[in-house]
Design a protein around this motif. Sequence first.
Motif, PDB file in Angstrom:
ATOM      1  N   GLY A 290      35.472  28.928   1.309  1.00 30.06           N
ATOM      2  CA  GLY A 290      35.606  28.091   1.133  1.00 30.06           C
ATOM      3  C   GLY A 290      37.268  28.144   0.240  1.00 30.06           C
TER       4      GLY A 290
ATOM      5  N   ASN B 218      39.624  25.950  -1.943  1.00 28.98           N
ATOM      6  CA  ASN B 218      40.157  24.183  -2.325  1.00 28.98           C
ATOM      7  C   ASN B 218      41.327  24.500  -3.350  1.00 28.98           C
ATOM      8  N   TYR B 219      41.654  23.271  -3.742  1.00 31.59           N
ATOM      9  CA  TYR B 219      42.961  23.322  -4.373  1.00 31.59           C
ATOM     10  C   TYR B 219      43.242  24.332  -5.738  1.00 31.59           C
TER      11      TYR B 219
ATOM     12  N   GLU C 272      33.643  30.283  -4.291  1.00 30.82           N
ATOM     13  CA  GLU C 272      32.497  29.038  -3.135  1.00 30.82           C
ATOM     14  C   GLU C 272      32.406  29.799  -2.140  1.00 30.82           C
TER      15      GLU C 272
ATOM     16  N   GLN D   6      33.360  21.515  -3.096  1.00 31.45           N
ATOM     17  CA  GLN D   6      33.786  19.304  -3.136  1.00 31.45           C
ATOM     18  C   GLN D   6      32.548  18.653  -3.142  1.00 31.45           C
TER      19      GLN D   6
ATOM     20  N   THR E   4      31.420  17.502  -6.246  1.00 28.99           N
ATOM     21  CA  THR E   4      32.605  17.487  -7.185  1.00 28.99           C
ATOM     22  C   THR E   4      32.017  15.755  -7.024  1.00 28.99           C
TER      23      THR E   4
ATOM     24  N   VAL F 283      37.716  16.924  -0.199  1.00 27.61           N
ATOM     25  CA  VAL F 283      37.617  15.692  -1.767  1.00 27.61           C
ATOM     26  C   VAL F 283      36.586  13.845  -1.581  1.00 27.61           C
TER      27      VAL F 283
ATOM     28  N   SER G  15      38.404  19.312   5.235  1.00 29.70           N
ATOM     29  CA  SER G  15      37.630  20.695   4.169  1.00 29.70           C
ATOM     30  C   SER G  15      38.092  22.141   5.475  1.00 29.70           C
TER      31      SER G  15
END
Length: 323
Positions: A39, A41-42, A63, A123, A126, A152, A318
């Motif tokens: 994954g 992610n920010y 992830e 995400q 979260t 997200v 995503s």
Amino acid sequence: MVKAVRIHEAGGPEVMKYEDVDIGDPAAGEIKIKNSFIGLNYIDTYHRSGLYPVPLPATLGLEGAGVVTAVGDGVTEFKVGDRVCYGAGPLGAYAEERLIPWDRVVKLPDSISEETAAAMMLQGMTVEYLIRRTYQVQEGDTVLFHAAAGGVGLLACQWLKQLGATVIGTVGSEAKAELAKAHGADHIIYYNEEDVATKVKDITDGKGVPVVYDGVGASTFDGSLDSLAPRGMMVSYGNASGPVPPFDAGILAAKGSLFFTRPTLMTYVASRADLVTSTNSLFEAIEKGLEVNVMQNYALSDIQQAHIDLESRKTTGSTVIIP
């Protein structure tokens, strides 16, 4: 030796190096996973840039999903061949294979693909802790969710609709507005063109909302506070536009006895029990129709471009990395 992306210093995308690493065999309490998908992610950009400092050198990424290839002593919950996923660290996902403590991993249901899992775990968990535990959204609530077309945001819009909430989403373009609406957003605000708080008050007949979920940070902070109803909660969980600067806590009193919290996923899934509860809730939401939209994929060797696109807000939904 396996390929991995590591940093030896903090900085821009150029500090990420695609290189050979020797990960060895799992120690007691660890398992080895061959990643099928990883994954993006920010938070990965925060670790890379030094905003969230990490010990160096470091293999980035929190992830992924794949297959167990070896288990260490004392591990009874997993066996070689199990399909598994993880989404809350520790760091090390940007690799063809990795070692990870067994208690940070969950088995993947047969109904969920490894690509979907890699795109949804961080995400999705979260969203779970934000809307089910930080502020427990109730049927009939109206909520403001910033960056509604992001990974997200799209999951949150759908999950909030499952709970019976009205969703106000902020976006930066017409295309992202259509995407957010298609996933459950009831109202759209263009944060680059419109005054967010004024629009929220218009939508809510002047009342404001009980909760704002803000992963953007500095540029939306004031508008988020001004969108809240008295005793509302400001949930600041990200810094896409930069961190929120220091502020006088008295502003919370002046604007209506507001609550302010800065939660992290890692705190909310720190225990094995919380991790399992969170993932079970996510899997249940998927079974009820929550869709995970993998909108982009990159090769692990192209990770620099992936970070450039993510930080320039060129991505939606995503993103997964393919080892």
